[in-house]
Motif scaffolding. Sequence first.
Motif, PDB file in Angstrom:
ATOM      1  N   GLY A  84      -0.039  12.088  -3.613  1.00 20.78           N
ATOM      2  CA  GLY A  84      -0.308  10.872  -4.500  1.00 20.78           C
ATOM      3  C   GLY A  84      -1.703  10.325  -4.098  1.00 20.78           C
ATOM      4  N   ARG A  85      -2.176   9.335  -5.009  1.00 22.49           N
ATOM      5  CA  ARG A  85      -3.282   8.440  -4.814  1.00 22.49           C
ATOM      6  C   ARG A  85      -3.133   7.434  -4.344  1.00 22.49           C
ATOM      7  N   SER A 110       0.969  -1.070  -0.049  1.00 17.51           N
ATOM      8  CA  SER A 110      -0.188  -0.098  -0.131  1.00 17.51           C
ATOM      9  C   SER A 110       0.892   1.286   0.142  1.00 17.51           C
ATOM     10  N   ALA A 111       1.116   1.807  -1.158  1.00 18.11           N
ATOM     11  CA  ALA A 111       1.690   2.983  -1.173  1.00 18.11           C
ATOM     12  C   ALA A 111       1.199   4.027  -2.351  1.00 18.11           C
ATOM     13  N   SER A 112       1.055   5.228  -2.028  1.00 22.17           N
ATOM     14  CA  SER A 112       0.449   6.203  -3.090  1.00 22.17           C
ATOM     15  C   SER A 112       1.197   6.381  -4.147  1.00 22.17           C
ATOM     16  N   LEU A 113       0.593   6.404  -5.129  1.00 19.76           N
ATOM     17  CA  LEU A 113       1.338   6.756  -6.617  1.00 19.76           C
ATOM     18  C   LEU A 113       1.072   7.974  -7.063  1.00 19.76           C
ATOM     19  N   THR A 169      -6.482  -1.651  -6.462  1.00 22.14           N
ATOM     20  CA  THR A 169      -7.018  -0.289  -6.961  1.00 22.14           C
ATOM     21  C   THR A 169      -6.242  -0.283  -8.506  1.00 22.14           C
ATOM     22  N   GLY A 170      -6.510   0.636  -9.303  1.00 19.99           N
ATOM     23  CA  GLY A 170      -6.327   0.576 -10.536  1.00 19.99           C
ATOM     24  C   GLY A 170      -5.705   1.664 -11.082  1.00 19.99           C
ATOM     25  N   ARG A 171      -4.531   1.859 -10.609  1.00 18.97           N
ATOM     26  CA  ARG A 171      -3.699   3.033 -10.824  1.00 18.97           C
ATOM     27  C   ARG A 171      -2.880   2.786 -12.317  1.00 18.97           C
ATOM     28  N   THR A 172      -2.381   3.874 -12.965  1.00 17.80           N
ATOM     29  CA  THR A 172      -1.500   3.808 -14.057  1.00 17.80           C
ATOM     30  C   THR A 172      -0.122   3.081 -13.592  1.00 17.80           C
ATOM     31  N   HIS A 173       0.168   1.900 -14.461  1.00 17.46           N
ATOM     32  CA  HIS A 173       1.315   1.123 -14.106  1.00 17.46           C
ATOM     33  C   HIS A 173       1.428   1.074 -12.691  1.00 17.46           C
TER      34      HIS A 173
END
Length: 127
Positions: free
Chosen positions: A35-36, A14-17, A70-74
Amino acid sequence: GNGLGCIGSKAVRSASLSTTAANGAILAYVPDLGGREACTTFLVKACYQLMGPRGAQEHSFTFAEVRPVTGRTHQIRAHLGSLGRPLVCDAVYGSQSCVSESQWCPRLFLHCGRVALRTVDASLFRA
């Protein structure tokens, strides 16, 4: 060593991107602040070692089942790179040995085993 653990190990990253544009491409990174929210789960399925020509360990690899919560870019690439375990042949997110890896794996080693999503009527679609 193996940054994800031994066979059967489960882990959660779990790390914000955050994303940024660089040379016409969008890149994700783990920021110091902001970040998100992003969460990825890992299950180690197998561990491999690539031996060099004189029998010394050259590289270690982990085969893992990875699920982006979650569905973040890359997201998968950025989270694995931030753990020091980038995907095979991923020069963007940290594989220093991509040139030697490309001799036996000429492309990014990321494969989808299954896709599941909710449709607009809330039913589950799996492929």
